[in-house]
Write a protein that holds these residues in place. Structure first.
Motif, PDB file in Angstrom:
ATOM      1  N   GLU A   1       0.537  -0.855  -0.469  1.00 12.25           N
ATOM      2  CA  GLU A   1      -0.017   0.563   0.115  1.00 12.25           C
ATOM      3  C   GLU A   1       1.058   1.349  -0.130  1.00 12.25           C
ATOM      4  O   GLU A   1       1.402   1.663   0.941  1.00 12.25           O
ATOM      5  CB  GLU A   1      -1.110   0.059   0.948  1.00 12.25           C
ATOM      6  CG  GLU A   1      -2.062   0.882   1.132  1.00 12.25           C
ATOM      7  CD  GLU A   1      -1.998   2.108   1.453  1.00 12.25           C
ATOM      8  OE1 GLU A   1      -2.224   3.185  -0.114  1.00 12.25           O
ATOM      9  OE2 GLU A   1      -1.639   2.843   2.152  1.00 12.25           O
ATOM     10  N   VAL A   2       0.763   1.710  -1.411  1.00 13.43           N
ATOM     11  CA  VAL A   2       2.510   3.035  -1.606  1.00 13.43           C
ATOM     12  C   VAL A   2       1.333   4.809  -0.707  1.00 13.43           C
ATOM     13  O   VAL A   2       2.039   4.800  -0.563  1.00 13.43           O
ATOM     14  CB  VAL A   2       2.403   3.342  -3.091  1.00 13.43           C
ATOM     15  CG1 VAL A   2       2.585   1.877  -3.274  1.00 13.43           C
ATOM     16  CG2 VAL A   2       1.565   3.640  -3.370  1.00 13.43           C
ATOM     17  N   GLU A   3       0.243   4.587  -0.254  1.00 12.03           N
ATOM     18  CA  GLU A   3      -0.194   5.675   0.815  1.00 12.03           C
ATOM     19  C   GLU A   3       0.864   5.477   2.024  1.00 12.03           C
ATOM     20  O   GLU A   3       1.515   6.867   2.032  1.00 12.03           O
ATOM     21  CB  GLU A   3      -1.302   6.471   0.593  1.00 12.03           C
ATOM     22  CG  GLU A   3      -2.144   6.624  -0.883  1.00 12.03           C
ATOM     23  CD  GLU A   3      -3.727   6.689  -0.532  1.00 12.03           C
ATOM     24  OE1 GLU A   3      -3.899   7.965  -1.415  1.00 12.03           O
ATOM     25  OE2 GLU A   3      -4.418   6.510   0.376  1.00 12.03           O
ATOM     26  N   GLU A   4       0.997   4.662   2.644  1.00 10.56           N
ATOM     27  CA  GLU A   4       1.455   4.009   3.580  1.00 10.56           C
ATOM     28  C   GLU A   4       2.689   4.904   3.328  1.00 10.56           C
ATOM     29  O   GLU A   4       3.611   5.354   4.307  1.00 10.56           O
ATOM     30  CB  GLU A   4       1.179   2.965   4.406  1.00 10.56           C
ATOM     31  CG  GLU A   4       1.589   2.661   5.556  1.00 10.56           C
ATOM     32  CD  GLU A   4       1.226   3.183   6.695  1.00 10.56           C
ATOM     33  OE1 GLU A   4       2.240   4.161   7.854  1.00 10.56           O
ATOM     34  OE2 GLU A   4      -0.364   3.537   6.564  1.00 10.56           O
ATOM     35  N   ILE A   5       3.398   4.874   2.879  1.00  6.37           N
ATOM     36  CA  ILE A   5       4.894   4.173   2.135  1.00  6.37           C
ATOM     37  C   ILE A   5       5.389   5.942   2.092  1.00  6.37           C
ATOM     38  O   ILE A   5       6.679   6.760   2.546  1.00  6.37           O
ATOM     39  CB  ILE A   5       5.475   3.319   0.772  1.00  6.37           C
ATOM     40  CG1 ILE A   5       5.575   1.705   0.703  1.00  6.37           C
ATOM     41  CG2 ILE A   5       7.220   3.857   0.523  1.00  6.37           C
ATOM     42  CD1 ILE A   5       5.722   1.248  -0.348  1.00  6.37           C
ATOM     43  N   ALA A   6       4.462   5.859   1.290  1.00  8.29           N
ATOM     44  CA  ALA A   6       4.864   7.552   0.793  1.00  8.29           C
ATOM     45  C   ALA A   6       4.277   8.689   2.830  1.00  8.29           C
ATOM     46  O   ALA A   6       5.518   9.696   2.238  1.00  8.29           O
ATOM     47  CB  ALA A   6       3.584   7.962  -0.429  1.00  8.29           C
ATOM     48  N   SER A   7       3.912   8.553   3.007  1.00 10.44           N
ATOM     49  CA  SER A   7       3.076   9.186   4.450  1.00 10.44           C
ATOM     50  C   SER A   7       4.673   8.777   5.043  1.00 10.44           C
ATOM     51  O   SER A   7       5.045  10.017   5.309  1.00 10.44           O
ATOM     52  CB  SER A   7       1.620   8.371   4.734  1.00 10.44           C
ATOM     53  OG  SER A   7       0.975   8.833   4.508  1.00 10.44           O
ATOM     54  N   HIS A   8       5.028   7.808   5.535  1.00 14.09           N
ATOM     55  CA  HIS A   8       6.554   7.545   6.132  1.00 14.09           C
ATOM     56  C   HIS A   8       7.640   8.675   5.802  1.00 14.09           C
ATOM     57  O   HIS A   8       8.571   9.133   6.349  1.00 14.09           O
ATOM     58  CB  HIS A   8       6.163   6.336   5.660  1.00 14.09           C
ATOM     59  CG  HIS A   8       7.163   5.449   7.203  1.00 14.09           C
ATOM     60  ND1 HIS A   8       7.136   4.356   7.527  1.00 14.09           N
ATOM     61  CD2 HIS A   8       8.534   6.207   8.286  1.00 14.09           C
ATOM     62  CE1 HIS A   8       8.300   4.572   8.639  1.00 14.09           C
ATOM     63  NE2 HIS A   8       8.781   5.640   8.939  1.00 14.09           N
ATOM     64  N   ALA A   9       7.495   8.425   4.248  1.00 10.75           N
ATOM     65  CA  ALA A   9       8.529   9.007   3.967  1.00 10.75           C
ATOM     66  C   ALA A   9       8.796  11.025   3.647  1.00 10.75           C
ATOM     67  O   ALA A   9       9.587  10.727   4.133  1.00 10.75           O
ATOM     68  CB  ALA A   9       8.945   8.574   1.679  1.00 10.75           C
ATOM     69  N   ALA A  10       7.523  11.093   4.001  1.00 11.02           N
ATOM     70  CA  ALA A  10       7.483  12.241   3.987  1.00 11.02           C
ATOM     71  C   ALA A  10       7.081  12.663   5.845  1.00 11.02           C
ATOM     72  O   ALA A  10       7.903  14.048   5.586  1.00 11.02           O
ATOM     73  CB  ALA A  10       5.856  13.308   3.291  1.00 11.02           C
ATOM     74  N   ALA A  11       6.468  11.894   6.119  1.00 11.56           N
ATOM     75  CA  ALA A  11       6.874  12.435   7.290  1.00 11.56           C
ATOM     76  C   ALA A  11       8.500  12.226   7.728  1.00 11.56           C
ATOM     77  O   ALA A  11       8.923  13.382   8.883  1.00 11.56           O
ATOM     78  CB  ALA A  11       6.049  11.833   8.666  1.00 11.56           C
ATOM     79  N   ASP A  12       9.102  11.981   7.559  1.00 13.14           N
ATOM     80  CA  ASP A  12      10.961  11.734   7.632  1.00 13.14           C
ATOM     81  C   ASP A  12      11.734  12.782   7.194  1.00 13.14           C
ATOM     82  O   ASP A  12      12.297  12.958   7.474  1.00 13.14           O
ATOM     83  CB  ASP A  12      11.195  10.531   6.961  1.00 13.14           C
ATOM     84  CG  ASP A  12      12.651   9.771   7.105  1.00 13.14           C
ATOM     85  OD1 ASP A  12      12.945  10.416   8.435  1.00 13.14           O
ATOM     86  OD2 ASP A  12      13.045   8.805   6.689  1.00 13.14           O
ATOM     87  N   VAL A  13      10.953  12.981   5.465  1.00 15.90           N
ATOM     88  CA  VAL A  13      11.854  14.554   5.089  1.00 15.90           C
ATOM     89  C   VAL A  13      11.385  15.120   5.844  1.00 15.90           C
ATOM     90  O   VAL A  13      12.533  16.379   6.582  1.00 15.90           O
ATOM     91  CB  VAL A  13      11.056  14.143   3.929  1.00 15.90           C
ATOM     92  CG1 VAL A  13      11.381  16.449   3.621  1.00 15.90           C
ATOM     93  CG2 VAL A  13      11.255  13.298   3.431  1.00 15.90           C
TER      94      VAL A  13
END
Length: 462
Positions: free
Chosen positions: A140-152
Protein backbone atom coordinates in the motif's frame (compact mmCIF):
# COMPACT_ATOMS: atom_id res chain seq x y z
CA UNK A 1 -5.59 4.39 -20.34
CA UNK A 2 -7.22 7.32 -18.51
CA UNK A 3 -6.29 7.71 -14.81
CA UNK A 4 -9.29 7.45 -12.47
CA UNK A 5 -11.27 10.46 -11.28
CA UNK A 6 -14.44 10.64 -9.16
CA UNK A 7 -17.87 10.20 -10.66
CA UNK A 8 -19.66 13.54 -10.64
CA UNK A 9 -23.04 14.01 -8.96
CA UNK A 10 -26.23 14.94 -10.88
CA UNK A 11 -26.45 18.60 -11.81
CA UNK A 12 -29.20 19.36 -9.28
CA UNK A 13 -29.51 17.90 -5.77
CA UNK A 14 -31.13 19.08 -2.55
CA UNK A 15 -29.15 21.17 -0.06
CA UNK A 16 -29.25 18.34 2.47
CA UNK A 17 -27.93 15.85 -0.09
CA UNK A 18 -25.23 18.29 -1.17
CA UNK A 19 -24.07 18.87 2.41
CA UNK A 20 -23.80 15.12 3.02
CA UNK A 21 -21.89 14.56 -0.22
CA UNK A 22 -19.63 17.53 0.50
CA UNK A 23 -18.67 16.28 3.95
CA UNK A 24 -18.05 12.78 2.63
CA UNK A 25 -16.02 13.77 -0.45
CA UNK A 26 -15.73 17.27 -1.89
CA UNK A 27 -14.86 15.96 -5.37
CA UNK A 28 -17.75 13.64 -6.17
CA UNK A 29 -20.14 16.24 -4.70
CA UNK A 30 -19.55 18.45 -7.76
CA UNK A 31 -21.40 18.29 -11.12
CA UNK A 32 -19.62 17.47 -14.37
CA UNK A 33 -20.26 20.90 -15.87
CA UNK A 34 -17.59 22.46 -13.64
CA UNK A 35 -14.92 21.01 -15.94
CA UNK A 36 -16.18 23.29 -18.73
CA UNK A 37 -17.67 26.31 -16.92
CA UNK A 38 -15.89 29.62 -16.41
CA UNK A 39 -18.05 30.34 -13.38
CA UNK A 40 -20.76 28.61 -11.36
CA UNK A 41 -23.01 29.65 -8.49
CA UNK A 42 -24.33 27.70 -5.53
CA UNK A 43 -26.88 29.15 -3.09
CA UNK A 44 -27.78 28.02 0.42
CA UNK A 45 -30.07 29.66 2.98
CA UNK A 46 -26.96 30.90 4.82
CA UNK A 47 -24.46 32.05 2.17
CA UNK A 48 -23.69 32.15 -1.55
CA UNK A 49 -20.65 30.56 -3.13
CA UNK A 50 -19.18 30.95 -6.59
CA UNK A 51 -16.68 28.74 -8.37
CA UNK A 52 -14.23 30.81 -10.39
CA UNK A 53 -12.54 28.91 -13.22
CA UNK A 54 -11.96 31.90 -15.49
CA UNK A 55 -8.18 32.56 -15.45
CA UNK A 56 -8.78 36.32 -15.36
CA UNK A 57 -10.85 35.91 -12.19
CA UNK A 58 -8.20 33.70 -10.61
CA UNK A 59 -5.63 36.37 -11.47
CA UNK A 60 -7.78 39.06 -9.85
CA UNK A 61 -8.47 37.10 -6.68
CA UNK A 62 -5.05 35.60 -5.99
CA UNK A 63 -2.57 37.98 -7.59
CA UNK A 64 -3.98 41.43 -8.32
CA UNK A 65 -6.19 42.09 -5.28
CA UNK A 66 -5.47 39.42 -2.66
CA UNK A 67 -6.24 41.69 0.30
CA UNK A 68 -9.77 42.15 -1.00
CA UNK A 69 -10.28 38.37 -0.94
CA UNK A 70 -8.98 36.95 2.36
CA UNK A 71 -9.16 33.29 3.25
CA UNK A 72 -12.60 32.19 4.34
CA UNK A 73 -12.92 31.36 8.02
CA UNK A 74 -15.56 28.77 7.16
CA UNK A 75 -12.98 26.34 5.87
CA UNK A 76 -10.55 27.03 8.69
CA UNK A 77 -13.06 26.16 11.39
CA UNK A 78 -12.54 22.44 10.88
CA UNK A 79 -8.75 22.71 11.22
CA UNK A 80 -8.42 25.26 14.03
CA UNK A 81 -8.19 22.73 16.92
CA UNK A 82 -4.95 21.49 15.38
CA UNK A 83 -3.57 24.54 13.55
CA UNK A 84 -4.55 27.33 15.95
CA UNK A 85 -3.45 30.66 14.45
CA UNK A 86 -1.05 29.19 11.92
CA UNK A 87 -0.08 30.97 8.72
CA UNK A 88 -2.49 28.74 6.79
CA UNK A 89 -5.54 30.17 8.56
CA UNK A 90 -4.72 33.78 9.35
CA UNK A 91 -5.36 36.93 7.33
CA UNK A 92 -4.31 40.56 7.34
CA UNK A 93 -1.46 41.93 9.52
CA UNK A 94 -1.12 38.66 11.49
CA UNK A 95 -0.56 36.67 8.31
CA UNK A 96 1.82 39.30 6.90
CA UNK A 97 3.96 39.18 10.05
CA UNK A 98 4.06 35.38 9.97
CA UNK A 99 5.18 35.31 6.34
CA UNK A 100 7.91 37.89 7.02
CA UNK A 101 9.38 35.49 9.57
CA UNK A 102 8.80 32.22 7.70
CA UNK A 103 9.66 33.09 4.10
CA UNK A 104 13.44 33.61 4.55
CA UNK A 105 13.85 29.98 5.66
CA UNK A 106 12.46 28.78 2.32
CA UNK A 107 14.32 31.14 -0.01
CA UNK A 108 15.80 29.44 -3.04
CA UNK A 109 19.37 29.90 -1.84
CA UNK A 110 18.60 28.07 1.40
CA UNK A 111 16.82 25.13 -0.22
CA UNK A 112 20.15 23.41 -0.87
CA UNK A 113 20.66 23.14 2.89
CA UNK A 114 17.66 20.79 3.11
CA UNK A 115 18.62 18.54 0.19
CA UNK A 116 20.98 16.20 2.13
CA UNK A 117 18.22 15.47 4.67
CA UNK A 118 15.78 14.75 1.82
CA UNK A 119 18.35 12.41 0.26
CA UNK A 120 18.80 10.55 3.56
CA UNK A 121 15.03 10.18 3.96
CA UNK A 122 14.75 8.88 0.40
CA UNK A 123 17.52 6.33 0.92
CA UNK A 124 15.89 5.18 4.15
CA UNK A 125 12.53 4.81 2.36
CA UNK A 126 14.07 2.71 -0.42
CA UNK A 127 15.80 0.47 2.10
CA UNK A 128 12.57 0.00 4.10
CA UNK A 129 10.61 -0.96 0.99
CA UNK A 130 13.29 -3.36 -0.26
CA UNK A 131 13.30 -5.01 3.16
CA UNK A 132 9.52 -5.25 3.13
CA UNK A 133 8.99 -6.75 -0.32
CA UNK A 134 11.66 -9.46 -0.52
CA UNK A 135 11.38 -10.90 -4.04
CA UNK A 136 8.06 -9.14 -4.60
CA UNK A 137 4.77 -8.46 -2.87
CA UNK A 138 1.68 -6.26 -2.84
CA UNK A 139 2.16 -2.99 -0.96
CA UNK A 140 0.00 0.00 0.00
CA UNK A 141 2.00 2.95 -1.29
CA UNK A 142 0.11 5.75 0.48
CA UNK A 143 1.48 4.37 3.74
CA UNK A 144 4.98 4.26 2.22
CA UNK A 145 4.62 7.83 0.94
CA UNK A 146 3.28 9.10 4.27
CA UNK A 147 6.17 7.54 6.17
CA UNK A 148 8.75 9.00 3.78
CA UNK A 149 7.23 12.48 3.69
CA UNK A 150 7.04 12.58 7.49
CA UNK A 151 10.68 11.51 7.66
CA UNK A 152 11.63 14.41 5.37
CA UNK A 153 9.77 16.88 7.59
CA UNK A 154 11.40 15.67 10.80
CA UNK A 155 14.88 15.55 9.28
CA UNK A 156 14.66 19.00 7.69
CA UNK A 157 12.71 20.72 10.47
CA UNK A 158 14.21 19.20 13.64
CA UNK A 159 17.22 17.17 12.41
CA UNK A 160 15.73 13.91 13.70
CA UNK A 161 14.71 10.82 11.71
CA UNK A 162 11.22 9.44 11.99
CA UNK A 163 12.59 6.59 14.10
CA UNK A 164 13.03 9.11 16.93
CA UNK A 165 10.44 8.28 19.60
CA UNK A 166 8.69 11.67 19.58
CA UNK A 167 8.77 11.91 15.78
CA UNK A 168 7.24 8.46 15.46
CA UNK A 169 4.50 9.35 17.96
CA UNK A 170 3.66 12.59 16.12
CA UNK A 171 3.50 10.73 12.81
CA UNK A 172 1.05 8.11 14.06
CA UNK A 173 -1.12 10.73 15.77
CA UNK A 174 -1.28 12.70 12.52
CA UNK A 175 -2.37 9.59 10.66
CA UNK A 176 -5.21 9.11 13.15
CA UNK A 177 -6.17 12.77 12.86
CA UNK A 178 -6.21 12.63 9.06
CA UNK A 179 -8.63 9.71 9.11
CA UNK A 180 -10.99 11.31 11.65
CA UNK A 181 -11.12 14.86 10.28
CA UNK A 182 -13.59 15.74 7.49
CA UNK A 183 -12.52 18.53 5.18
CA UNK A 184 -15.46 20.63 6.46
CA UNK A 185 -17.54 20.80 9.60
CA UNK A 186 -20.94 22.34 10.25
CA UNK A 187 -19.53 25.86 10.48
CA UNK A 188 -18.63 25.68 6.79
CA UNK A 189 -22.32 25.64 5.93
CA UNK A 190 -24.04 27.51 8.78
CA UNK A 191 -22.84 30.90 10.11
CA UNK A 192 -22.25 30.26 13.81
CA UNK A 193 -21.55 33.00 16.39
CA UNK A 194 -18.06 32.93 17.90
CA UNK A 195 -19.33 31.75 21.29
CA UNK A 196 -21.08 28.67 19.90
CA UNK A 197 -19.25 25.29 19.92
CA UNK A 198 -17.87 24.21 16.54
CA UNK A 199 -19.13 20.60 16.68
CA UNK A 200 -15.77 18.94 16.15
CA UNK A 201 -15.68 15.19 16.61
CA UNK A 202 -14.49 14.22 20.08
CA UNK A 203 -11.72 12.04 18.65
CA UNK A 204 -10.63 14.84 16.32
CA UNK A 205 -10.22 17.20 19.27
CA UNK A 206 -8.40 14.60 21.34
CA UNK A 207 -6.01 13.83 18.46
CA UNK A 208 -5.33 17.54 17.92
CA UNK A 209 -4.58 18.00 21.63
CA UNK A 210 -2.16 15.05 21.64
CA UNK A 211 -0.37 16.29 18.53
CA UNK A 212 0.02 19.82 19.85
CA UNK A 213 1.38 18.47 23.14
CA UNK A 214 4.05 16.50 21.26
CA UNK A 215 4.94 19.44 19.04
CA UNK A 216 5.21 21.70 22.09
CA UNK A 217 7.78 19.29 23.51
CA UNK A 218 9.87 19.51 20.32
CA UNK A 219 9.64 23.31 20.17
CA UNK A 220 10.48 23.76 23.86
CA UNK A 221 13.52 21.51 23.54
CA UNK A 222 14.67 23.48 20.52
CA UNK A 223 14.18 26.81 22.34
CA UNK A 224 16.48 25.54 25.08
CA UNK A 225 19.07 24.38 22.55
CA UNK A 226 19.01 27.77 20.83
CA UNK A 227 19.59 29.50 24.16
CA UNK A 228 22.55 27.26 24.99
CA UNK A 229 24.04 27.54 21.49
CA UNK A 230 23.69 23.82 20.71
CA UNK A 231 20.84 23.95 18.18
CA UNK A 232 21.46 22.46 14.71
CA UNK A 233 21.12 24.76 11.68
CA UNK A 234 17.85 23.36 10.38
CA UNK A 235 14.49 24.85 9.41
CA UNK A 236 13.20 25.05 12.97
CA UNK A 237 16.25 26.93 14.19
CA UNK A 238 16.21 29.30 11.24
CA UNK A 239 12.55 30.16 11.70
CA UNK A 240 12.73 30.46 15.48
CA UNK A 241 15.75 32.78 15.34
CA UNK A 242 14.43 35.00 12.54
CA UNK A 243 13.01 38.27 13.89
CA UNK A 244 10.21 40.11 12.17
CA UNK A 245 12.10 42.84 10.26
CA UNK A 246 9.41 45.36 11.21
CA UNK A 247 9.05 44.66 14.95
CA UNK A 248 12.22 42.73 15.80
CA UNK A 249 10.19 40.05 17.60
CA UNK A 250 10.57 36.31 16.98
CA UNK A 251 7.84 33.70 17.29
CA UNK A 252 6.84 32.73 20.82
CA UNK A 253 6.69 29.05 21.72
CA UNK A 254 2.91 28.96 21.22
CA UNK A 255 3.20 30.71 17.86
CA UNK A 256 5.88 28.28 16.73
CA UNK A 257 3.71 25.30 17.73
CA UNK A 258 1.00 26.64 15.39
CA UNK A 259 3.50 26.96 12.55
CA UNK A 260 5.04 23.51 13.07
CA UNK A 261 1.54 22.02 12.98
CA UNK A 262 0.88 23.49 9.53
CA UNK A 263 4.41 22.67 8.30
CA UNK A 264 3.72 19.07 9.18
CA UNK A 265 0.19 19.03 7.81
CA UNK A 266 1.11 20.88 4.60
CA UNK A 267 4.59 19.46 4.16
CA UNK A 268 3.77 15.91 5.11
CA UNK A 269 0.15 15.36 4.13
CA UNK A 270 0.31 17.09 0.74
CA UNK A 271 3.68 15.58 -0.20
CA UNK A 272 2.46 12.11 0.75
CA UNK A 273 -0.66 12.56 -1.37
CA UNK A 274 1.35 13.62 -4.43
CA UNK A 275 3.98 10.91 -4.04
CA UNK A 276 1.36 8.19 -3.66
CA UNK A 277 -0.42 9.21 -6.85
CA UNK A 278 2.90 9.60 -8.69
CA UNK A 279 3.80 6.01 -7.82
CA UNK A 280 0.42 4.81 -9.05
CA UNK A 281 0.77 6.69 -12.35
CA UNK A 282 4.27 5.31 -12.85
CA UNK A 283 2.97 1.79 -12.27
CA UNK A 284 0.13 2.38 -14.74
CA UNK A 285 2.50 3.88 -17.34
CA UNK A 286 5.65 1.68 -17.13
CA UNK A 287 7.53 3.48 -19.90
CA UNK A 288 7.68 6.61 -17.74
CA UNK A 289 8.64 4.54 -14.72
CA UNK A 290 11.57 3.00 -16.59
CA UNK A 291 12.73 6.42 -17.81
CA UNK A 292 12.75 7.70 -14.23
CA UNK A 293 14.72 4.67 -13.04
CA UNK A 294 17.29 5.08 -15.82
CA UNK A 295 17.67 8.80 -15.12
CA UNK A 296 17.97 8.25 -11.36
CA UNK A 297 20.66 5.57 -11.73
CA UNK A 298 23.14 8.27 -12.75
CA UNK A 299 22.46 10.51 -9.76
CA UNK A 300 24.86 9.94 -6.87
CA UNK A 301 24.02 12.61 -4.27
CA UNK A 302 21.56 15.35 -3.35
CA UNK A 303 23.42 18.09 -5.20
CA UNK A 304 22.39 16.49 -8.51
CA UNK A 305 18.63 16.81 -7.95
CA UNK A 306 18.38 19.26 -10.87
CA UNK A 307 19.27 16.40 -13.23
CA UNK A 308 15.98 14.64 -12.43
CA UNK A 309 14.11 16.33 -15.28
CA UNK A 310 11.97 13.33 -16.25
CA UNK A 311 10.95 12.74 -12.66
CA UNK A 312 10.14 16.43 -12.31
CA UNK A 313 7.85 16.37 -15.35
CA UNK A 314 6.10 13.25 -14.02
CA UNK A 315 5.66 14.93 -10.66
CA UNK A 316 4.29 18.12 -12.28
CA UNK A 317 1.79 16.03 -14.24
CA UNK A 318 0.80 14.19 -11.07
CA UNK A 319 0.12 17.51 -9.33
CA UNK A 320 -2.00 18.53 -12.29
CA UNK A 321 -4.17 15.40 -12.23
CA UNK A 322 -4.24 14.97 -8.45
CA UNK A 323 -3.59 18.34 -6.76
CA UNK A 324 -3.27 17.55 -3.04
CA UNK A 325 -5.42 20.54 -2.05
CA UNK A 326 -8.32 20.30 -4.50
CA UNK A 327 -10.11 23.53 -3.58
CA UNK A 328 -9.40 26.76 -1.72
CA UNK A 329 -11.92 29.33 -0.55
CA UNK A 330 -11.72 33.11 -0.37
CA UNK A 331 -14.32 35.60 0.81
CA UNK A 332 -15.41 38.92 -0.67
CA UNK A 333 -14.94 41.99 1.52
CA UNK A 334 -17.19 44.11 -0.68
CA UNK A 335 -19.70 43.71 -3.48
CA UNK A 336 -18.11 42.67 -6.78
CA UNK A 337 -19.13 42.10 -10.39
CA UNK A 338 -17.58 39.03 -12.01
CA UNK A 339 -18.48 38.08 -15.58
CA UNK A 340 -21.49 40.43 -15.42
CA UNK A 341 -22.70 38.65 -12.31
CA UNK A 342 -23.33 40.59 -9.08
CA UNK A 343 -21.39 39.07 -6.17
CA UNK A 344 -22.47 40.21 -2.69
CA UNK A 345 -20.20 41.03 0.20
CA UNK A 346 -19.20 37.99 2.34
CA UNK A 347 -19.78 35.57 -0.55
CA UNK A 348 -17.55 32.50 -0.76
CA UNK A 349 -15.25 32.31 -3.79
CA UNK A 350 -14.10 28.78 -4.57
CA UNK A 351 -10.88 28.37 -6.53
CA UNK A 352 -10.52 24.77 -7.59
CA UNK A 353 -7.15 23.41 -8.76
CA UNK A 354 -8.98 20.11 -9.31
CA UNK A 355 -11.26 21.62 -11.96
CA UNK A 356 -8.79 24.16 -13.35
CA UNK A 357 -6.19 21.44 -13.93
CA UNK A 358 -8.71 19.34 -15.88
CA UNK A 359 -10.62 22.17 -17.55
CA UNK A 360 -11.52 21.21 -21.11
CA UNK A 361 -11.04 24.75 -22.43
CA UNK A 362 -7.61 25.19 -20.90
CA UNK A 363 -5.76 21.90 -21.42
CA UNK A 364 -5.22 19.51 -24.30
CA UNK A 365 -6.58 16.05 -23.35
CA UNK A 366 -6.95 17.16 -19.73
CA UNK A 367 -7.78 13.75 -18.26
CA UNK A 368 -4.77 12.03 -19.83
CA UNK A 369 -1.45 11.41 -18.08
CA UNK A 370 1.14 13.00 -20.36
CA UNK A 371 4.33 14.26 -18.68
CA UNK A 372 5.72 15.16 -22.12
CA UNK A 373 3.24 18.04 -22.28
CA UNK A 374 5.48 20.01 -19.92
CA UNK A 375 8.03 20.41 -22.67
CA UNK A 376 5.52 22.14 -24.97
CA UNK A 377 4.67 25.83 -25.17
CA UNK A 378 0.96 25.03 -25.11
CA UNK A 379 1.29 23.41 -21.68
CA UNK A 380 3.42 26.27 -20.41
CA UNK A 381 0.67 28.69 -21.39
CA UNK A 382 -1.94 26.48 -19.73
CA UNK A 383 0.24 26.38 -16.64
CA UNK A 384 0.42 30.17 -16.53
CA UNK A 385 -3.38 30.37 -16.78
CA UNK A 386 -4.60 27.35 -14.87
CA UNK A 387 -1.98 25.50 -12.81
CA UNK A 388 -1.79 26.23 -9.09
CA UNK A 389 -1.08 23.14 -6.97
CA UNK A 390 0.56 25.46 -4.42
CA UNK A 391 -1.92 28.35 -4.83
CA UNK A 392 -0.58 31.58 -6.39
CA UNK A 393 0.18 35.19 -5.64
CA UNK A 394 1.28 36.41 -2.20
CA UNK A 395 -0.33 33.40 -0.51
CA UNK A 396 1.53 30.84 -2.60
CA UNK A 397 2.81 28.05 -0.36
CA UNK A 398 6.22 29.11 1.01
CA UNK A 399 7.36 25.49 0.69
CA UNK A 400 6.54 25.15 -3.03
CA UNK A 401 10.20 24.98 -4.04
CA UNK A 402 10.87 22.55 -1.19
CA UNK A 403 8.06 20.27 -2.42
CA UNK A 404 9.26 20.37 -6.03
CA UNK A 405 12.69 19.20 -4.91
CA UNK A 406 11.39 16.59 -2.45
CA UNK A 407 8.79 14.92 -4.68
CA UNK A 408 10.94 14.10 -7.71
CA UNK A 409 13.85 13.09 -5.48
CA UNK A 410 11.83 10.61 -3.39
CA UNK A 411 10.14 9.25 -6.52
CA UNK A 412 13.49 8.71 -8.22
CA UNK A 413 15.24 7.12 -5.24
CA UNK A 414 12.46 4.56 -4.85
CA UNK A 415 11.86 3.70 -8.50
CA UNK A 416 15.50 3.18 -9.30
CA UNK A 417 15.53 0.18 -6.93
CA UNK A 418 11.87 -0.96 -6.96
CA UNK A 419 9.58 -1.75 -9.90
CA UNK A 420 5.87 -1.07 -9.39
CA UNK A 421 2.96 -2.62 -11.34
CA UNK A 422 -0.82 -2.24 -10.88
CA UNK A 423 -2.83 -4.76 -8.88
CA UNK A 424 -5.72 -6.21 -10.88
CA UNK A 425 -9.09 -5.13 -9.51
CA UNK A 426 -7.65 -2.45 -7.21
CA UNK A 427 -7.82 0.74 -9.23
CA UNK A 428 -7.60 3.58 -6.68
CA UNK A 429 -10.55 5.97 -6.45
CA UNK A 430 -9.64 9.55 -5.50
CA UNK A 431 -11.52 11.25 -2.68
CA UNK A 432 -10.81 14.46 -0.79
CA UNK A 433 -10.30 14.32 2.96
CA UNK A 434 -7.66 16.76 4.16
CA UNK A 435 -5.96 16.09 0.83
CA UNK A 436 -6.73 14.04 -2.29
CA UNK A 437 -6.28 10.43 -1.27
CA UNK A 438 -7.49 7.05 -2.53
CA UNK A 439 -10.68 5.74 -0.95
CA UNK A 440 -9.19 2.34 -0.07
CA UNK A 441 -5.51 3.14 -0.44
CA UNK A 442 -3.22 2.72 -3.45
CA UNK A 443 -2.19 -0.92 -3.80
CA UNK A 444 0.64 -1.87 -6.16
CA UNK A 445 2.79 -4.90 -6.80
CA UNK A 446 6.41 -4.15 -5.92
CA UNK A 447 9.55 -6.10 -6.70
CA UNK A 448 13.26 -5.26 -6.62
CA UNK A 449 14.44 -3.72 -9.86
CA UNK A 450 17.12 -5.77 -11.54
CA UNK A 451 20.26 -4.15 -12.93
CA UNK A 452 20.61 -4.89 -16.66
CA UNK A 453 24.24 -6.05 -16.48
CA UNK A 454 24.06 -8.51 -13.58
CA UNK A 455 20.39 -9.24 -13.16
CA UNK A 456 20.96 -8.51 -9.47
CA UNK A 457 18.60 -6.37 -7.40
CA UNK A 458 19.54 -2.71 -7.30
CA UNK A 459 20.79 -1.43 -3.95
CA UNK A 460 19.06 1.39 -2.10
CA UNK A 461 22.50 2.82 -1.32
CA UNK A 462 23.71 2.87 -4.94
Amino acid sequence: MIPPKPTSRPDRVSLWRYMRLFRKDILSAQPDRLYTAWMAEFRTPFFQSYLANDPTLVQTILRDRPRDFPKSNRIGEGLRPLLGESVFLTNGPTWERQRRIIDPAFERGRLAQSLPAMWEAGQAMAARVLGQIGDGTEVEVEEIASHAAADVIFRTLFSIPIEDATASEVFHEFRAYQRSQPILNLAAFVPLPRWMPRFHKAETKRAATRIRHLITRLVTDRMEAIQTGTAPDDLATRIMTTPDPETGACFTTDEMVDQVAIFFLAGHETSASALGWALYLCAAFPDWQDRIAQEAAAVTDATEVRRLTTSRDVFRETLRLYPPVPMMVRETTQAETFRKRAIPKAAQLVLSPWHLHRHTRLWDNPDMFDPARWQTEQARQSARDAYMPFSAGPRVCPGAGFAMAEGPLLLSLLLRVVKMTPVAGKTPQPVAHLTVRARDGIWLNAQPRRTPDTDEPSSAQS
